[in-house]
Scaffold this motif. Sequence first.
Motif, PDB file in Angstrom:
ATOM      1  N   GLU A  96       0.820  -1.221   0.000  1.00  0.00           N
ATOM      2  CA  GLU A  96       0.000   0.000   0.000  1.00  0.00           C
ATOM      3  C   GLU A  96       0.851   1.268   0.000  1.00  0.00           C
ATOM      4  O   GLU A  96       0.323   2.385  -0.055  1.00  0.00           O
ATOM      5  CB  GLU A  96      -0.922   0.010   1.229  1.00  0.00           C
ATOM      6  CG  GLU A  96      -1.961  -1.099   1.247  1.00  0.00           C
ATOM      7  CD  GLU A  96      -1.384  -2.447   1.671  1.00  0.00           C
ATOM      8  OE1 GLU A  96      -2.032  -3.465   1.426  1.00  0.00           O
ATOM      9  OE2 GLU A  96      -0.263  -2.471   2.246  1.00  0.00           O
ATOM     10  N   GLY A  97       2.182   1.112   0.081  1.00  0.00           N
ATOM     11  CA  GLY A  97       3.072   2.265   0.067  1.00  0.00           C
ATOM     12  C   GLY A  97       3.360   2.843   1.433  1.00  0.00           C
ATOM     13  O   GLY A  97       3.973   3.915   1.536  1.00  0.00           O
ATOM     14  N   ASP A  98       2.932   2.157   2.502  1.00  0.00           N
ATOM     15  CA  ASP A  98       3.195   2.640   3.853  1.00  0.00           C
ATOM     16  C   ASP A  98       4.612   2.253   4.295  1.00  0.00           C
ATOM     17  O   ASP A  98       5.130   1.203   3.910  1.00  0.00           O
ATOM     18  CB  ASP A  98       2.181   2.064   4.839  1.00  0.00           C
ATOM     19  CG  ASP A  98       0.760   2.532   4.536  1.00  0.00           C
ATOM     20  OD1 ASP A  98       0.613   3.715   4.171  1.00  0.00           O
ATOM     21  OD2 ASP A  98      -0.173   1.719   4.648  1.00  0.00           O
ATOM     22  N   ILE A  99       5.200   3.091   5.149  1.00  0.00           N
ATOM     23  CA  ILE A  99       6.582   2.897   5.583  1.00  0.00           C
ATOM     24  C   ILE A  99       6.664   1.823   6.667  1.00  0.00           C
ATOM     25  O   ILE A  99       5.833   1.760   7.568  1.00  0.00           O
ATOM     26  CB  ILE A  99       7.171   4.213   6.116  1.00  0.00           C
ATOM     27  CG1 ILE A  99       7.246   5.244   4.976  1.00  0.00           C
ATOM     28  CG2 ILE A  99       8.558   3.999   6.725  1.00  0.00           C
ATOM     29  CD1 ILE A  99       8.185   4.839   3.857  1.00  0.00           C
ATOM     30  N   ILE A 100       7.712   0.996   6.569  1.00  0.00           N
ATOM     31  CA  ILE A 100       8.023   0.006   7.604  1.00  0.00           C
ATOM     32  C   ILE A 100       9.432   0.287   8.098  1.00  0.00           C
ATOM     33  O   ILE A 100      10.381   0.338   7.310  1.00  0.00           O
ATOM     34  CB  ILE A 100       7.940  -1.433   7.057  1.00  0.00           C
ATOM     35  CG1 ILE A 100       6.553  -1.725   6.502  1.00  0.00           C
ATOM     36  CG2 ILE A 100       8.299  -2.451   8.150  1.00  0.00           C
ATOM     37  CD1 ILE A 100       6.508  -2.951   5.624  1.00  0.00           C
ATOM     38  N   GLU A 101       9.563   0.483   9.391  1.00  0.00           N
ATOM     39  CA  GLU A 101      10.868   0.692   9.998  1.00  0.00           C
ATOM     40  C   GLU A 101      11.396  -0.646  10.523  1.00  0.00           C
ATOM     41  O   GLU A 101      10.619  -1.531  10.889  1.00  0.00           O
ATOM     42  CB  GLU A 101      10.778   1.684  11.161  1.00  0.00           C
ATOM     43  CG  GLU A 101      10.229   3.054  10.783  1.00  0.00           C
ATOM     44  CD  GLU A 101      11.266   3.926  10.103  1.00  0.00           C
ATOM     45  OE1 GLU A 101      12.435   3.506  10.027  1.00  0.00           O
ATOM     46  OE2 GLU A 101      10.894   5.033   9.656  1.00  0.00           O
ATOM     47  N   ALA A 102      12.724  -0.802  10.549  1.00  0.00           N
ATOM     48  CA  ALA A 102      13.351  -2.010  11.104  1.00  0.00           C
ATOM     49  C   ALA A 102      14.434  -1.594  12.082  1.00  0.00           C
ATOM     50  O   ALA A 102      15.251  -0.718  11.765  1.00  0.00           O
ATOM     51  CB  ALA A 102      13.939  -2.882   9.998  1.00  0.00           C
ATOM     52  N   ARG A 103      14.399  -2.198  13.266  1.00  0.00           N
ATOM     53  CA  ARG A 103      15.365  -1.867  14.296  1.00  0.00           C
ATOM     54  C   ARG A 103      15.953  -3.147  14.897  1.00  0.00           C
ATOM     55  O   ARG A 103      15.255  -4.144  15.061  1.00  0.00           O
ATOM     56  CB  ARG A 103      14.708  -1.051  15.410  1.00  0.00           C
ATOM     57  CG  ARG A 103      14.238   0.330  14.994  1.00  0.00           C
ATOM     58  CD  ARG A 103      15.426   1.244  14.703  1.00  0.00           C
ATOM     59  NE  ARG A 103      14.984   2.610  14.411  1.00  0.00           N
ATOM     60  CZ  ARG A 103      14.612   3.052  13.215  1.00  0.00           C
ATOM     61  NH1 ARG A 103      14.627   2.203  12.186  1.00  0.00           N
ATOM     62  NH2 ARG A 103      14.242   4.302  13.028  1.00  0.00           N
ATOM     63  N   PRO A 104      17.241  -3.123  15.263  1.00  0.00           N
ATOM     64  CA  PRO A 104      17.832  -4.289  15.939  1.00  0.00           C
ATOM     65  C   PRO A 104      17.291  -4.405  17.355  1.00  0.00           C
ATOM     66  O   PRO A 104      16.856  -3.414  17.957  1.00  0.00           O
ATOM     67  CB  PRO A 104      19.325  -3.972  15.945  1.00  0.00           C
ATOM     68  CG  PRO A 104      19.390  -2.475  15.889  1.00  0.00           C
ATOM     69  CD  PRO A 104      18.219  -2.032  15.063  1.00  0.00           C
ATOM     70  N   LEU A 105      17.313  -5.619  17.884  1.00  0.00           N
ATOM     71  CA  LEU A 105      16.933  -5.865  19.273  1.00  0.00           C
ATOM     72  C   LEU A 105      18.208  -6.113  20.073  1.00  0.00           C
ATOM     73  O   LEU A 105      19.046  -6.937  19.687  1.00  0.00           O
ATOM     74  CB  LEU A 105      15.986  -7.058  19.361  1.00  0.00           C
ATOM     75  CG  LEU A 105      14.596  -6.793  18.786  1.00  0.00           C
ATOM     76  CD1 LEU A 105      13.837  -8.103  18.574  1.00  0.00           C
ATOM     77  CD2 LEU A 105      13.798  -5.871  19.690  1.00  0.00           C
ATOM     78  N   ALA A 106      18.339  -5.417  21.187  1.00  0.00           N
ATOM     79  CA  ALA A 106      19.588  -5.450  21.948  1.00  0.00           C
ATOM     80  C   ALA A 106      19.936  -6.839  22.448  1.00  0.00           C
ATOM     81  O   ALA A 106      21.115  -7.187  22.571  1.00  0.00           O
ATOM     82  CB  ALA A 106      19.491  -4.473  23.120  1.00  0.00           C
ATOM     83  N   ASP A 107      18.925  -7.665  22.733  1.00  0.00           N
ATOM     84  CA  ASP A 107      19.179  -8.997  23.289  1.00  0.00           C
ATOM     85  C   ASP A 107      18.826 -10.128  22.327  1.00  0.00           C
ATOM     86  O   ASP A 107      18.555 -11.243  22.744  1.00  0.00           O
ATOM     87  CB  ASP A 107      18.424  -9.180  24.613  1.00  0.00           C
ATOM     88  CG  ASP A 107      16.951  -8.787  24.508  1.00  0.00           C
ATOM     89  OD1 ASP A 107      16.543  -8.282  23.447  1.00  0.00           O
ATOM     90  OD2 ASP A 107      16.219  -8.982  25.496  1.00  0.00           O
TER      91      ASP A 107
END
Length: 297
Positions: free
Chosen positions: A252-263
């Motif tokens: 749909e063109g919506d943004i997806i963010e990706a972040r690392p998990l510390a553990d």
Amino acid sequence: MTLRQIRYFIAVAETGSISAAAHAVFISQSTLTLAIQQLEQEVGVSLFSRHAKGMTLTHQGHQFLRQSHIILATVDNAKRMLQQATDEVEGQLIIGVTTLVAGYYLADLLTRFKRAYPNVEISVIEDERAYIEHLLISGEIDVAVLILSNLEDRHALQTEVLTRSPQRLWLPAQHPLLDHDSITLADVAREPLIQLNIDEMDRNAQRIWCGAGLQPRISLRTASTESVRSLVAAGLGLSIQPDMTYRPWSLEGDIIEARPLADLNQSLDVGLAWRRGTARPALVDPFLCVAREKPRA
């Protein structure tokens, strides 16, 4: 250690004397003696017992002789492969693949293989990991490209990792967790989660949560990666996914963010598997070579 030393070693082992071996390989006895001494220094053991009637192999020498024959055979095979024009190679290669890998990894690999070996016919069987594993062991397929993390019968299969895909947290734009300097599994466990149930990704997730001693809030399960993307982007939940499936937007063109998990340091390993303990089908080696050409993550 050089191939020349290995050839000299085999000559002495087969003839039982320095003089006979030197005659066989057309070098002086002193040169051959020095080469054997240097080889023994390199491997750190005595390969021969010296006596008045000649030289006999020690126990370690017998072991090294077997490996020496394998080394020279491997080198000869490599030379033959280079000398043979790839467009003259023909036959059929049957490849097994699991669904998630097929969608994100297989196309590039097959394209590169067909470019190198245009006259090889490729057949692909896509199925669940357990069935692909069964077909490999029974010899019904030649090689498989799949997630190696969940293999069960590892004693029957030879494997090689091609890509280690880190796992990160997918979030919608402007989610509060994006403001955190560090995100942990405990933070994620309090949020609704979208679970991908394909290629045993549910088993992978279960290992993660069990290892952390946490109980996640699964709000929806789906077999579609695109559904996961759309649901996360719409703000209906978060998801932990391997980087190989990440795209920064949904359909749909919506943004997806990706972040690392510390553990979370576990990766999802994608690679090759073939049957152990028997002669490989002739086209497996060329396929392995092409697969290894791609830079590994």
